[in-house]
Scaffold this motif. Sequence first.
Motif, PDB file in Angstrom:
ATOM      1  N   GLY A   1       0.709  -0.824   0.221  1.00 26.05           N
ATOM      2  CA  GLY A   1      -0.116  -0.105   0.196  1.00 26.05           C
ATOM      3  C   GLY A   1       0.942   1.532  -0.077  1.00 26.05           C
ATOM      4  N   LYS A   2       2.371   0.802  -0.227  1.00 23.01           N
ATOM      5  CA  LYS A   2       3.159   2.319   0.070  1.00 23.01           C
ATOM      6  C   LYS A   2       4.128   2.000  -1.277  1.00 23.01           C
ATOM      7  N   SER A   3       3.411   3.138  -2.123  1.00 25.03           N
ATOM      8  CA  SER A   3       4.055   3.173  -3.586  1.00 25.03           C
ATOM      9  C   SER A   3       5.307   4.283  -3.623  1.00 25.03           C
ATOM     10  N   TYR A   4       6.296   3.733  -3.617  1.00 25.96           N
ATOM     11  CA  TYR A   4       7.898   4.401  -3.293  1.00 25.96           C
ATOM     12  C   TYR A   4       7.491   5.957  -3.786  1.00 25.96           C
TER      13      TYR A   4
ATOM     14  N   LEU B   1       6.702  11.358  -3.147  1.00 25.84           N
ATOM     15  CA  LEU B   1       6.007  12.977  -3.777  1.00 25.84           C
ATOM     16  C   LEU B   1       5.630  13.309  -1.846  1.00 25.84           C
ATOM     17  N   LYS B   2       5.194  13.041  -1.577  1.00 27.11           N
ATOM     18  CA  LYS B   2       4.617  13.674  -0.462  1.00 27.11           C
ATOM     19  C   LYS B   2       6.520  13.624   0.627  1.00 27.11           C
ATOM     20  N   ALA B   3       7.592  13.251   0.965  1.00 25.70           N
ATOM     21  CA  ALA B   3       8.372  13.521   1.906  1.00 25.70           C
ATOM     22  C   ALA B   3       9.333  15.389   0.915  1.00 25.70           C
ATOM     23  N   ASN B   4       8.885  15.466  -0.307  1.00 24.70           N
ATOM     24  CA  ASN B   4       9.367  16.648  -0.742  1.00 24.70           C
ATOM     25  C   ASN B   4       7.557  17.802  -1.349  1.00 24.70           C
ATOM     26  N   GLY B   5       6.482  17.527  -0.531  1.00 20.58           N
ATOM     27  CA  GLY B   5       5.797  18.561  -0.510  1.00 20.58           C
ATOM     28  C   GLY B   5       4.870  18.679  -1.362  1.00 20.58           C
TER      29      GLY B   5
END
Length: 174
Positions: free
Chosen positions: A148-151, A156-160
Amino acid sequence: VQAFAAAERALLAHPLYTDAMPGLVKGFIEELEPLCGRDGNPDLGFIVQSGFGEAEHSQFVARYHDKLTRRLGCRYLGTVIKPNCEPVQVYTKMFKNVFEEFYQLGEHFGETGHFDQALLQQMAKPESFSAPMRLFWRSMWKIQNSTGKSYWDEKLKANGAYELRFFRPYHEKE
């Protein structure tokens, strides 16, 4: 463009994102149009790196580079293809050899004005994965996606930028 026109030799390095070069690179190439066919254009070589594990994914862009240099009237020095660069950003120390290869390539180019063909072949490995390796990577992809966790979503989340993943700024509104 003026610096390019005045150069003896030029190297254009760019990443390959899902079978396409970045728009910034395309824009630069378009700016070179007035130089098409001009005498005295520099010899031109390219360096392409991608996250793809196999060099074969980048071969088509090497053919484009060759065609581009002919249109510009430049002498084609070749295209360095370096696959599997995505893990380098995460495992920098583990991929120290990648940096060493690029260093050797640059050193040879600086001394001779040409790419070391043996090093080019070494850097472009693997050209394609063996059947067992393709099966391994396919299995890893399925396992990774089953969590369920896409690389890429995590990146994208880490870079806002996760909320903008479907953003289409150039899509015409109806």
